[in-house]
Design a protein around this motif. Structure first.
Motif, PDB file in Angstrom:
ATOM      1  N   TYR A 116       0.831  -1.385  -0.027  1.00  0.00           N
ATOM      2  CA  TYR A 116      -0.171   0.032   0.004  1.00  0.00           C
ATOM      3  C   TYR A 116       0.774   1.427  -0.027  1.00  0.00           C
ATOM      4  O   TYR A 116       0.622   1.927   0.661  1.00  0.00           O
ATOM      5  CB  TYR A 116      -0.971   0.136   1.082  1.00  0.00           C
ATOM      6  N   SER A 117       1.947   1.335  -0.850  1.00  0.00           N
ATOM      7  CA  SER A 117       2.690   2.253  -0.806  1.00  0.00           C
ATOM      8  C   SER A 117       2.854   2.842  -2.410  1.00  0.00           C
ATOM      9  O   SER A 117       2.515   2.102  -3.504  1.00  0.00           O
ATOM     10  CB  SER A 117       4.013   2.043  -0.411  1.00  0.00           C
ATOM     11  N   VAL A 118       3.310   3.973  -2.716  1.00  0.00           N
ATOM     12  CA  VAL A 118       3.690   4.575  -3.879  1.00  0.00           C
ATOM     13  C   VAL A 118       5.381   4.631  -3.944  1.00  0.00           C
ATOM     14  O   VAL A 118       6.133   4.970  -3.285  1.00  0.00           O
ATOM     15  CB  VAL A 118       3.328   6.129  -4.118  1.00  0.00           C
ATOM     16  N   TYR A 119       5.818   3.924  -5.127  1.00  0.00           N
ATOM     17  CA  TYR A 119       7.169   3.909  -5.338  1.00  0.00           C
ATOM     18  C   TYR A 119       7.476   4.513  -6.577  1.00  0.00           C
ATOM     19  O   TYR A 119       6.608   4.728  -7.710  1.00  0.00           O
ATOM     20  CB  TYR A 119       7.719   2.278  -5.421  1.00  0.00           C
ATOM     21  N   SER A 120       8.842   4.890  -6.957  1.00  0.00           N
ATOM     22  CA  SER A 120       9.173   5.629  -8.067  1.00  0.00           C
ATOM     23  C   SER A 120      10.541   4.841  -8.616  1.00  0.00           C
ATOM     24  O   SER A 120      11.308   4.357  -7.494  1.00  0.00           O
ATOM     25  CB  SER A 120       9.609   7.098  -8.068  1.00  0.00           C
ATOM     26  N   LEU A 121      10.894   4.745  -9.774  1.00  0.00           N
ATOM     27  CA  LEU A 121      12.059   3.899 -10.173  1.00  0.00           C
ATOM     28  C   LEU A 121      12.402   4.631 -11.656  1.00  0.00           C
ATOM     29  O   LEU A 121      11.583   5.285 -12.290  1.00  0.00           O
ATOM     30  CB  LEU A 121      11.729   2.476 -10.183  1.00  0.00           C
ATOM     31  N   PHE A 122      13.581   4.509 -11.763  1.00  0.00           N
ATOM     32  CA  PHE A 122      14.199   4.655 -12.960  1.00  0.00           C
ATOM     33  C   PHE A 122      15.304   3.652 -13.198  1.00  0.00           C
ATOM     34  O   PHE A 122      16.040   2.928 -12.278  1.00  0.00           O
ATOM     35  CB  PHE A 122      14.948   6.016 -13.195  1.00  0.00           C
ATOM     36  N   VAL A 123      15.713   3.496 -14.560  1.00  0.00           N
ATOM     37  CA  VAL A 123      16.830   2.573 -14.958  1.00  0.00           C
ATOM     38  C   VAL A 123      18.004   3.322 -15.483  1.00  0.00           C
ATOM     39  O   VAL A 123      17.903   4.052 -16.344  1.00  0.00           O
ATOM     40  CB  VAL A 123      16.186   1.437 -15.992  1.00  0.00           C
ATOM     41  N   LYS A 124      19.145   2.635 -15.300  1.00  0.00           N
ATOM     42  CA  LYS A 124      20.268   3.098 -15.799  1.00  0.00           C
ATOM     43  C   LYS A 124      21.108   2.060 -16.556  1.00  0.00           C
ATOM     44  O   LYS A 124      20.971   1.113 -16.066  1.00  0.00           O
ATOM     45  CB  LYS A 124      21.432   3.822 -14.595  1.00  0.00           C
ATOM     46  N   VAL A 125      21.671   2.279 -17.737  1.00  0.00           N
ATOM     47  CA  VAL A 125      22.615   1.222 -18.263  1.00  0.00           C
ATOM     48  C   VAL A 125      23.881   1.534 -17.972  1.00  0.00           C
ATOM     49  O   VAL A 125      24.444   2.660 -17.601  1.00  0.00           O
ATOM     50  CB  VAL A 125      22.394   1.479 -19.835  1.00  0.00           C
ATOM     51  N   LEU A 126      24.485   0.501 -17.760  1.00  0.00           N
ATOM     52  CA  LEU A 126      26.144   0.401 -17.294  1.00  0.00           C
ATOM     53  C   LEU A 126      26.890  -0.219 -18.242  1.00  0.00           C
ATOM     54  O   LEU A 126      26.800  -1.210 -18.953  1.00  0.00           O
ATOM     55  CB  LEU A 126      25.934  -0.308 -15.974  1.00  0.00           C
ATOM     56  N   ASN A 127      28.144   0.552 -18.516  1.00  0.00           N
ATOM     57  CA  ASN A 127      29.114  -0.124 -19.390  1.00  0.00           C
ATOM     58  C   ASN A 127      30.434  -0.137 -18.598  1.00  0.00           C
ATOM     59  O   ASN A 127      30.481   0.172 -17.270  1.00  0.00           O
ATOM     60  CB  ASN A 127      29.536   0.633 -20.629  1.00  0.00           C
ATOM     61  N   SER A 128      31.503  -0.348 -19.062  1.00  0.00           N
ATOM     62  CA  SER A 128      32.613  -0.569 -18.346  1.00  0.00           C
ATOM     63  C   SER A 128      33.214   0.879 -17.982  1.00  0.00           C
ATOM     64  O   SER A 128      34.123   0.630 -16.958  1.00  0.00           O
ATOM     65  CB  SER A 128      33.912  -1.102 -19.186  1.00  0.00           C
TER      66      SER A 128
END
Length: 1215
Positions: free
Chosen positions: A937-949
């Protein structure tokens, strides 16, 4: 008085003017038109001319006339169909005035127009004719003026400039706006060397960004070497110009990687400034100080904003402690609906600015040492904006029309008129045309004088340009409403019958009913100006045929429509309130009457929502039946009867009560089916039949058919299909190359039966594969290779022997054949010698000895980061993204990181506690990941990052999602506060986390039995969410109770909190014993007993002195030497000879601790045998002392060796 007088003059003059040759305008509105939606076309028609045939113009009242005419004009749309209707050109689509193009893409300059005949197009560039045909890189689309310029091999700068499109036909020329074409630019940062900055703690600091000027301007943000945004707050903020301001510096501001980034939107490139190093010393920190403004400087400043834009005012102050910023407008209020604050109130924004927003805005910075003000004087100017744009005119010969071009702006715009793209002063002279500033008057127009007029209004901040054509047209009436249209309405509803028409002059509309009765304005009919006939309250007698006739001086046209007035839909028998026992059926009736010509549709709702997807609910023509009613079926049921024209509805409630007890029926699982038989065998199907077993009072709901693959997975039974419980046969779809064996299980309300005996074995023939491998992936693990992997087919999926895979690959968007390789039954294949970071298309097909599976799809390695979230439960969510394109990776892809944070709870009463950000890493080219451990019963936020060397890339757009409710945590405490004789009071606290909307509490309690581990029967009580205390009565006195308390939401109860407590007597019994010991009668009794014992002791002592014999004395006489006393063979004790009476224990004496009395023993025997000494009594009064003394006793000590009973022991014997 002055205003009233003007109104009188205006109205009187307008009435006179109409008599001199003008009349009201009549609109015609129809969708089948050549004018685009939203265009307004006006027709001005004369009344009957004067006897001399001349129209009169009244000088001196020109302005009044123009105002009045502009308010009486209405729109007319021009229909274009197969019949030729001349129309000057009209621009329908053009590019924006300021067009910034990407040099990597073609330049597309739009210019579309319509007209009759179809217009031709030409262009100018920088004021000169632009010959499109001479430039091979420029293409004009057929039938259009749109230019497509190929700059792939040219310098884009060569095509920058100001373009204008012209659309021309024989009736006029329309022109577009001036379209300024500019190339987007993202220049490099100039080379510079940033000196390290060393400052003392507490001073203010500004880190300048100063990005290169791009087109359009770049977006600025500050990050560190790890591509993490620098945290901003009230003390550290970024100005609108991109500079980073510190109101006062702290030691934690020390770092060597303050990096300013500039993102150029059109080219999607990001450039960075050289890192700036800042060191904060605390050797001699700056003391507290009053606020002062870092931006803007001084006490006042000015700012200009254009009407309709967003005003941005900024104030950044230094000081220690960090100042707070506030805003106000001198002499006025901030417009609350358009005002917002940003950057920790350092930026004030007002959207959609108007002239009233000008004035002085006061910015105030405050800390505990003082206050400072800065005043920003705002001036609002305005580029030209329309008050009334010129609109197209269609005039009949000898009519008069007016074009108006009303604009406003600050400063006041200058208005210029053009005819067919030529300044009106340079156009051929036309005596019927008169120009007066923003108005053009066209008098007594003639055929062949059609043209397109342009109005241009400009000032220092911009310009407006509009085309309006004047078409001189003589056209007989046409009715645009489709013929024989049928209108249907419900009795007592309004009816609108349309008669859209076109003609020049404007036709006059008349209506007839049943081709005979002329309809006039008046109850119940109203004829609108557009020709529409309205009947306010339609009745059945209004049904029939209606004819509209359109007439002008060039002809007449009629059209027929039909009106049908229908009977309303009504519910005759409404559903009634029902009280039904659990397990029985409920029936709601809903009988409806409707017009026989309308098709009805019955819909049932439960609590304003759809009925549950449950076969217990049966909807009939006029009823709803609910079988085997349960508690969940309670609610309000609504029947809705819909037709194409109306609807009616009615509702009733259902209440479910406890069922009347009935004799118990034993329900058991069904017996397994028997007699399995296979018939109707084909390559891919077989029919299975069986005989059902006993149902045991519970009807069979369905049969489950399972199979065993004796070739590939012997011993594993797999579900194949299910059939209804009334069936005894099933048509089974089979796969090739499988050795099948089948069995059947029956299911009723109790559960599944045991499996039937397996059928005989049935083998299918091999065939080519039916499917290809899944999860096909491609990745380069090393430079120069491509690893193609997939999930292999199972033996069941192979369809035959000799399973192999055909692997194919080729570069994406490169015209070349597929490379292929057949490999054995493995799960990957490595392609060598591939270019680095190049996208590939790959395919994997399955084949065996009998053929190959075709029509596989190609997997393309493309990368776009799009995030979506699937919530599986209250604590688990799954995030999906599309992989990033290889060129965007800029190196070797390492994986993805998902950053997520709980923003807040959905519970209104919950305190806002923003949690720390969490990170989950997913290696490789993943496209999804799971987020466990979420809070319900919560509000979450997210985002994604790409990772290279080299590190992480920029984040994806933030995505929010919500978790559903879960069960709550246990209550925070449970206390027993009042212990009564037969009652206990309990208090408790709500859970720390409700994990949803708290529905209430459940309390269970049970008594203990005689203070043992056994517990009595459980009693259950429920409480509302706002109850946190209760008093339990009618309890047993001196009884221990155990309590279990849990909170619950709609998802169920949470864990219990337990507590134990006793009623009051349990704690008061010991105190009553003490009270008895202090009573007088008890003390007297004890004294009497002690006196009696003393008397007995004295008597015994006297008797002993007189030589009375005791058993011990006899022992001493019989055995002078205890060392040679014989042992009894049976128990090893000394042989003793005494009479039975002497060996009996004293009345009231204690037995040994083990609860037995040994034969041939007495309380004084140990002393008599010379082993006595100092003695002690244990807890139960038994004698436990060690005895030491002479082994041989003197004969003269014989009488003294026997001791009288101890007074203490005697007392113990009475207790």
């Amino acid at each position: 008085m002055f205003v009233t007088g003007l109104k009188y003059v205006f109205s009187s003059f307008f009435a006179s003017f109409l008599q001199c040759g003008f009349r009201h305008l009549h609109p015609v509105d129809h969708p089948d038109s050549a004018v685009e939606p939203g265009e307004k076309v006006f027709i001005v028609t004369p009344t009957r001319p004067n006897m001399d045939g001349n129209r009169k113009w009244v000088p001196g009242f020109k302005a009044v006339l123009l105002i009045l005419l502009s308010h009486t004009a209405v729109a007319l749309e021009v229909p274009l169909d197969r019949k030729y209707l001349p129309q000057p050109p009209t621009i329908t689509l053009q590019s924006p005035k300021d067009y910034i193009f990407d040099p990597r893409e073609n330049i597309v300059i739009h210019c579309e127009a319509k007209g009759k005949p179809q217009p031709s197009f030409s262009w100018t560039r920088n004021g000169s004719h632009f010959d499109v045909e001479k430039d091979s890189k420029v293409l004009m689309k057929p039938g259009s003026g749109t230019l497509v310029i190929d700059i792939s091999q040219e310098k884009a700068e060569a095509y920058e400039g100001t373009y204008q499109c012209t659309a021309h036909n024989e009736h006029g020329t329309a022109v577009s706006n001036n379209i300024v074409i500019r190339q987007s630019r993202s220049p490099l940062w100039s080379k510079e060397r940033n000196e390290a900055i060393v400052v003392q703690m507490g001073v203010s600091l500004v880190l300048q960004c100063r990005p290169p000027a791009g087109l359009p301007p770049p977006v600025i943000f500050w990050m560190d070497n790890n591509f993490q945004r620098l945290p901003l707050d009230k003390r550290v903020s970024q100005a609108l110009n991109g500079d980073l301001y510190f109101s006062n510096v702290l030691p934690e501001d020390t770092r060597s990687d303050y990096i300013c980034y500039a993102r150029f939107p059109h080219t999607q490139t990001i450039q960075q400034k050289q890192p700036i190093s800042v060191t904060v010393l605390d050797s001699s920190p700056e003391g507290e100080r009053r606020p002062g403004f870092m931006l803007p400087l001084g006490t006042t400043s000015t700012q200009m904003v254009l009407r309709g834009e967003t005003l941005e005012l900024e104030c950044i102050a230094d000081g220690l402690p960090t100042p707070d910023i506030s805003w106000q407008k001198d002499g006025g209020e901030l417009p609350s609906s358009r005002t917002s604050f940003h950057n920790f109130k350092k930026t004030l924004k007002i959207s959609d600015v108007n002239e009233a927003d000008g004035g002085a805005y006061r910015c105030t910075a405050t800390n505990n040492l003082g206050t400072v003000h800065h005043i920003i004087k705002v001036t609002v100017n305005a580029a030209p904006f329309w008050v009334s744009a010129p609109r197209n005119l269609i005039l009949a010969p000898n009519e008069t029309g007016i074009l108006t071009c009303r604009v406003s702006g600050e400063p006041k715009p200058q208005i210029s008129w053009f005819v067919n793209g030529v300044p009106i002063e340079n156009a051929p002279e036309d005596h019927s045309r008169k120009v007066d500033d923003d108005t053009v008057i066209l008098s007594s127009v003639q055929s062949g004088s059609s043209a397109v007029y342009q109005c241009n209004a400009s000032n220092a901040f911009g310009y407006l340009m509009a085309n309006a054509f004047v078409s001189v047209l003589a056209e007989p009436p046409r009715v645009l409403t489709p013929p024989n249209r049928v209108y249907q309405v419900i009795t007592n509803s309004p009816a609108l019958l349309h008669c859209a028409s076109f003609g020049s002059p404007i036709p006059t509309i008349t209506w007839f009913k049943d081709s005979q009765i002329s309809i006039k304005n008046g109850d119940p009919y109203v004829i609108h100006e557009d020709g529409t006939l309205e009947i306010h309250v339609a009745q059945p007698l209004n049904s029939g045929k209606y004819t509209c006739i359109a007439t002008n001086n060039l002809g007449i046209k009629e059209n027929h429509v039909f009106l049908e007035v229908k009977e309303p839909t009504r519910i005759l028998k409404q559903p009634e309130y029902k009280v039904v026992q659990r397990g029985l059926s409920a029936v709601f009736e809903c009988k409806v009457k409707h017009d026989p010509s309308l098709v009805p549709t019955m819909t049932w709702l439960k609590d304003k929502g759809e009925l549950p997807d449950d076969e217990r609910f049966e909807v009939d023509t006029d009823s709803l039946i609910i079988k085997d009613v349960t508690d969940e079926d309670e609610g309000t049921y609504t029947c809705i009867m819909n037709t194409t024209l109306d609807q009616d509805s009615a509702s009733a409630m259902l209440t479910v009560v406890e069922a009347t007890p009935t004799p118990a029926i034993v329900y058991e699982k069904p017996d397994p089916p028997a007699d399995l038989e296979l018939t109707d065998q084909t390559e891919r199907t077989v029919q299975l039949t069986w005989t059902p077993g006993d149902e045991h009072n519970s009807p069979t709901q369905k049969f489950l058919i399972q199979y065993e693959d004796l070739l590939h997975e012997p011993g594993v039974w797999i579900n194949l299909t299910e059939v209804a419980g009334t069936s005894t046969t099933a048509q089974l779809n089979l796969s090739p190359y499988v050795y099948y064996s089948f069995r059947v299980r029956a299911l009723n309300n109790v559960g599944y039966s045991e499996p039937s005996q397996p059928s005989r074995q049935y083998r299918t023939n091999p065939a080519a594969p039916d499917e290809n491998p899944s999860d096909v992936h491609g990745v380069g693990l090393e430079p120069g290779n491509l690893v193609i992997s997939w999930t292999p087919l199972t033996g069941f999926q192979s369809n035959g022997p000799g399973l192999e895979y055909k692997v194919q690959w080729r570069q994406k968007d490169v015209e070349e054949n597929w490379s292929s390789k057949n490999v054995a039954n493995v799960s990957q294949f490595v392609v060598s010698g591939t270019p680095t970071y190049v996208p590939y298309e790959i395919k994997v097909q399955a084949l065996n000895d009998y053929g190959i599976k075709s029509h596989t799809r190609a997997y393309i390695l493309v990368n776009i980061l799009v995030v979506r979230v699937m919530v599986h439960s209250s604590t688990l969510a799954e995030v999906h993204w599309e992989p990033v394109a290889f060129p965007s990776v800029r190196g070797k892809l390492q994986g993805y990181k998902v950053y997520y944070r709980r923003e807040r709870g959905l519970q209104e009463t919950e305190k806002e506690t923003k949690q720390e950000e969490q990170v989950l890493s997913f290696s490789g080219n993943r496209s999804e990941g799971r987020l466990p451990g979420l809070q319900p019963y919560s509000v979450y936020s997210l985002f994604v990052k790409v990772l290279n060397s080299k590190g992480e890339g920029p984040p994806s757009p933030s995505k929010t999602f919500e978790t559903p409710e879960g069960v709550p945590e246990q209550p925070s405490f449970l206390n027993v506060v009042n212990h009564g004789m037969d009652s206990l009071t309990l208090e408790w606290g709500p859970p720390t986390n409700n994990n949803g909307r708290l529905a209430g509490y459940t309390l269970k309690y049970q008594p203990g039995i005689n203070y043992t581990s056994e517990l009595g029967p459980v009693k259950v009580m429920t409480f509302l969410a706002n109850e946190t205390t209760t008093t339990l009565g009618n309890l047993n006195a001196s009884m221990l109770y155990k309590f279990y308390l849990s909170a619950r939401t709609i998802k169920g109860p949470g864990p219990d909190i337990t507590q134990e407590a006793s009623t009051a007597m349990d704690t008061t019994v010991p105190s009553r014993q003490v009270d008895i010991a202090t009573q007088g009668w008890f003390i007297g009794l004890m004294c009497a007993i002690a006196l009696l014992i003393l008397v007995l002791l004295i008597v015994c002592f006297i008797k002993r002195n007189k030589g009375g014999k005791y058993p011990v004395k006899e022992k001493e006489d019989a055995h002078q030497d205890p060392e040679i006393q014989p042992m009894k063979e049976d128990d090893g004790t000394f042989g003793e000879y005494s009479d039975t009476e002497d060996h009996k224990p004293l009345k009231g004496s204690r037995t040994p601790s083990n609860g037995t009395v040994r034969r041939d023993e007495s309380d004084d025997s140990l002393v008599d045998y010379g082993e006595g000494g100092d003695g002690q009594f244990n807890e139960d009064g038994s004698f436990i002392g060690q005895y030491s003394g002479k082994k041989e006793k003197d004969t003269h000590e014989g009488n003294e060796s026997s001791e009288a009973p101890s007074p203490v022991n005697a007392m113990n014997s009475f207790v």
